[in-house]
Design a protein around this motif. Structure first.
Motif, mmCIF file in Angstrom:
data_model
loop_
_atom_site.group_PDB
_atom_site.id
_atom_site.type_symbol
_atom_site.label_atom_id
_atom_site.label_comp_id
_atom_site.label_asym_id
_atom_site.label_seq_id
_atom_site.Cartn_x
_atom_site.Cartn_y
_atom_site.Cartn_z
ATOM 1 N N VAL A 154 0.691 -1.266 0.020
ATOM 2 C CA VAL A 154 0.160 0.034 -0.059
ATOM 3 C C VAL A 154 0.850 1.255 -0.032
ATOM 4 O O VAL A 154 1.838 1.349 0.786
ATOM 5 C CB VAL A 154 -0.728 0.034 1.299
ATOM 6 C CG1 VAL A 154 -1.720 1.358 1.177
ATOM 7 C CG2 VAL A 154 -2.052 -1.153 1.097
ATOM 8 N N ASP A 155 0.461 2.344 -1.017
ATOM 9 C CA ASP A 155 1.225 3.238 -0.921
ATOM 10 C C ASP A 155 0.330 4.482 -1.118
ATOM 11 O O ASP A 155 -0.807 4.372 -0.989
ATOM 12 C CB ASP A 155 2.226 3.507 -1.881
ATOM 13 C CG ASP A 155 1.835 3.071 -3.438
ATOM 14 O OD1 ASP A 155 0.768 3.640 -3.586
ATOM 15 O OD2 ASP A 155 2.613 2.398 -4.289
ATOM 16 N N PHE A 156 0.776 5.801 -1.489
ATOM 17 C CA PHE A 156 -0.153 6.935 -1.504
ATOM 18 C C PHE A 156 -0.469 7.472 -2.914
ATOM 19 O O PHE A 156 -1.223 8.271 -3.034
ATOM 20 C CB PHE A 156 0.891 8.140 -1.170
ATOM 21 C CG PHE A 156 1.192 8.130 0.554
ATOM 22 C CD1 PHE A 156 0.310 8.602 1.315
ATOM 23 C CD2 PHE A 156 2.271 7.451 0.712
ATOM 24 C CE1 PHE A 156 0.497 8.649 2.848
ATOM 25 C CE2 PHE A 156 2.612 7.476 2.391
ATOM 26 C CZ PHE A 156 1.578 8.048 2.993
ATOM 27 N N ALA A 157 -0.249 6.355 -4.048
ATOM 28 C CA ALA A 157 -0.447 6.672 -5.211
ATOM 29 C C ALA A 157 -2.167 6.552 -5.130
ATOM 30 O O ALA A 157 -2.894 5.758 -4.788
ATOM 31 C CB ALA A 157 -0.040 5.716 -6.118
ATOM 32 N N GLY A 158 -2.586 7.635 -5.855
ATOM 33 C CA GLY A 158 -4.215 7.854 -6.013
ATOM 34 C C GLY A 158 -4.902 8.619 -4.688
ATOM 35 O O GLY A 158 -6.119 8.835 -4.881
ATOM 36 N N THR A 159 -4.242 9.166 -3.667
ATOM 37 C CA THR A 159 -4.433 9.732 -2.664
ATOM 38 C C THR A 159 -4.522 11.373 -3.112
ATOM 39 O O THR A 159 -3.868 11.594 -3.735
ATOM 40 C CB THR A 159 -4.072 9.218 -1.378
ATOM 41 O OG1 THR A 159 -2.546 9.741 -1.366
ATOM 42 C CG2 THR A 159 -4.194 7.852 -1.222
ATOM 43 N N VAL A 160 -5.463 11.768 -2.247
ATOM 44 C CA VAL A 160 -5.364 13.425 -2.386
ATOM 45 C C VAL A 160 -5.364 14.166 -1.209
ATOM 46 O O VAL A 160 -5.868 13.469 -0.051
ATOM 47 C CB VAL A 160 -6.714 13.989 -3.280
ATOM 48 C CG1 VAL A 160 -6.493 13.411 -4.740
ATOM 49 C CG2 VAL A 160 -7.779 13.793 -2.450
ATOM 50 N N ALA A 161 -4.657 15.207 -0.773
ATOM 51 C CA ALA A 161 -4.881 16.068 0.268
ATOM 52 C C ALA A 161 -5.799 17.340 -0.108
ATOM 53 O O ALA A 161 -5.776 18.096 -1.123
ATOM 54 C CB ALA A 161 -3.498 16.618 0.589
ATOM 55 N N LEU A 162 -6.776 17.471 0.808
ATOM 56 C CA LEU A 162 -7.566 18.794 0.966
ATOM 57 C C LEU A 162 -7.146 19.706 1.893
ATOM 58 O O LEU A 162 -6.052 19.418 2.510
ATOM 59 C CB LEU A 162 -9.239 18.447 1.145
ATOM 60 C CG LEU A 162 -9.967 17.535 0.216
ATOM 61 C CD1 LEU A 162 -9.387 16.114 0.092
ATOM 62 C CD2 LEU A 162 -11.467 17.457 0.790
ATOM 63 N N ASP A 163 -7.693 20.813 1.769
ATOM 64 C CA ASP A 163 -7.191 22.028 2.641
ATOM 65 C C ASP A 163 -7.180 21.511 4.104
ATOM 66 O O ASP A 163 -6.596 22.174 5.253
ATOM 67 C CB ASP A 163 -7.932 23.388 2.534
ATOM 68 C CG ASP A 163 -9.277 23.325 2.429
ATOM 69 O OD1 ASP A 163 -9.866 22.144 2.615
ATOM 70 O OD2 ASP A 163 -9.954 24.151 2.291
ATOM 71 N N ASP A 164 -8.287 20.719 4.789
ATOM 72 C CA ASP A 164 -8.481 20.369 5.972
ATOM 73 C C ASP A 164 -9.070 18.884 5.995
ATOM 74 O O ASP A 164 -9.090 18.388 7.115
ATOM 75 C CB ASP A 164 -9.519 21.280 6.562
ATOM 76 C CG ASP A 164 -10.693 21.151 5.972
ATOM 77 O OD1 ASP A 164 -10.750 20.468 4.612
ATOM 78 O OD2 ASP A 164 -11.977 21.720 6.094
ATOM 79 N N CYS A 165 -8.759 17.968 5.159
ATOM 80 C CA CYS A 165 -9.146 16.398 5.284
ATOM 81 C C CYS A 165 -8.225 15.725 4.027
ATOM 82 O O CYS A 165 -7.330 16.443 3.275
ATOM 83 C CB CYS A 165 -10.584 16.474 4.812
ATOM 84 S SG CYS A 165 -11.777 17.056 6.135
ATOM 85 N N SER A 166 -8.638 14.423 4.075
ATOM 86 C CA SER A 166 -7.862 13.622 3.169
ATOM 87 C C SER A 166 -8.952 13.098 2.179
ATOM 88 O O SER A 166 -10.024 13.224 2.531
ATOM 89 C CB SER A 166 -7.177 12.322 4.037
ATOM 90 O OG SER A 166 -6.243 12.949 4.806
#
Length: 294
Positions: free
Chosen positions: A48-60
Motif C-alpha cells: 500500500v502506498d499513497f498513489a491515488g490519494t489526495v490532500a484537501l485543505d483540511d481533510c484527506s
C-alpha cells in the motif's frame, strides 16, 4: 470526527458546528505499521502506498473509480460529507449536483505532490447513514494518468470482512495507519448524526484530525473497503468527536480511543455508465435528496 482544528475553525465561521482534531504535524510520509505485515486468512497482502490519494485543505481523500468507470469518464474524488467546503450537511440532508471549484493535491506513491486537480461539482454528499462526499472533476482518468502517471483507486463491491487487514492512507498528513477490522457497528451515533454498519478498527489505527476522508484499503485486494471518518476522543457519550455504539437491541456503549470508518461497497450500485449518479438504480441504498440543497 477526524478533521483538524484549523478546519473546525473555518467550519465554525461558516456557521457549522466546530470539529476538534488531535495535534500533529504534516511532513514526510510515515507509516504507523509496515503495510505488508498484516494478513487476513491465506490472502497475500498487497503493498500500500499513497498513489491515488489526495490532500484537501483540511481533510484527506482519494481519486476513485467505479468498477464500470471508463478512462474517458470525468474522474471522481471521494472524501467525507463532513469535509464539505460549505459546512457539514445536517442530519437527513442530501446534497446532489452542487457546483464546486474545490481543488485537490494529487500525491504520488511516496506522498510527493504531483499537482492539482479541480472539482466542477459535488456529485453527492451526505452525513446520513454514511459520511461521504463525491466530487466530479474537470479531468478524465486518462488525462490524469497521462499528465501525472496516476491511476484511480477502485471501490470494492463486497462487504468488508471482520479481521481483514486494512490501511488508512491519509493524504493530508502523508501517513499510513495499518490495522485490522475489529468488527461492525449497527449504529454509530455522533451529535445529530447516525451512521449504519460502521467499521470499527483494532487499536493500532490511531487516526487523528486531518485523516477524515482517507480511503481505507483492504490490503488483500488493494481496493477501497471504507472511508475513515471519526473516533471517540474523550470518552464522552454520543457527542461530536465522541461517537457511541448502538447494538441491535439498542444498548449504547462508549469506547474511548476507538476509531471508525464508513463502508463504501454500496456506492458503485448508485452510479451508471459515465460515472453518472443514479439514486433510483436497482440496489442503490444511498439516501435520496428529499431535502437536497442545490
Amino acid at each position: 470526527m477526524n478533521r483538524p482544528l484549523v478546519g473546525a475553525l473555518a467550519t465554525a465561521v461558516l456557521g457549522a458546528a466546530a470539529l476538534v482534531g488531535s495535534a500533529g504535524s504534516a511532513g514526510a510520509a510515515t507509516q504507523d505499521h509496515p503495510t505488508h505485515a498484516r494478513h487476513h486468512g491465506k490472502h497475500k497482502t498487497r503493498t500500500v502506498d499513497f498513489a491515488g490519494t489526495v490532500a484537501l485543505d483540511d481533510c484527506s481523500g482519494s481519486l476513485v473509480k467505479m468498477p464500470t468507470s471508463q478512462e474517458n469518464d470525468k474522474a471522481l474524488v471521494m472524501s467525507n460529507g463532513h469535509c464539505l467546503e460549505s459546512g457539514m450537511p445536517g442530519a437527513g440532508q442530501v446534497i446532489v449536483d452542487q457546483p464546486s471549484s474545490r481543488s485537490f493535491t494529487l500525491l504520488d506513491k511516496s506522498a510527493g505532490d504531483l499537482g492539482t486537480i479541480h472539482a466542477t461539482k459535488i456529485t453527492y454528499a451526505t452525513m446520513t447513514n454514511t459520511d461521504v462526499s463525491l466530487y466530479e472533476t474537470s479531468s478524465t482518468y486518462a488525462e490524469i494518468e497521462q499528465k501525472y502517471g496516476i491511476k484511480p483507486l477502485e471501490l470494492a463491491t463486497d462487504h468488508p470482512a471482520k479481521g481483514a487487514g486494512i490501511s488508512v492512507v491519509s493524504g493530508y498528513w502523508k501517513k499510513i495507519y495499518s490495522c485490522n477490522i475489529d468488527g461492525f457497528v449497527p449504529q454509530l451515533k455522533e451529535g445529530d448524526w447516525t451512521w449504519k454498519d460502521s467499521v470499527r478498527y483494532t487499536p493500532e489505527c490511531k487516526t487523528i484530525g486531518g485523516t477524515s476522508g482517507s480511503p481505507v484499503l483492504d490490503t488483500s485486494t488493494g481496493k477501497i473497503a471504507a472511508i475513515n471518518n471519526t473516533g471517540n476522543e474523550n470518552g464522552e457519550k454520543c457527542t461530536v468527536n465522541n461517537p457511541c455504539e448502538v447494538d441491535e437491541n439498542g444498548k449504547v456503549t462508549v469506547h474511548k480511543g476507538t476509531n471508525y470508518a464508513e463502508e463504501t461497497y454500496g456506492i458503485p450500485k448508485c452510479f451508471a455508465a459515465g460515472n453518472k449518479l443514479d439514486l433510483e438504480a436497482a440496489g442503490c441504498e444511498l439516501p435520496k435528496p428529499s431535502g437536497a440543497r442545490r
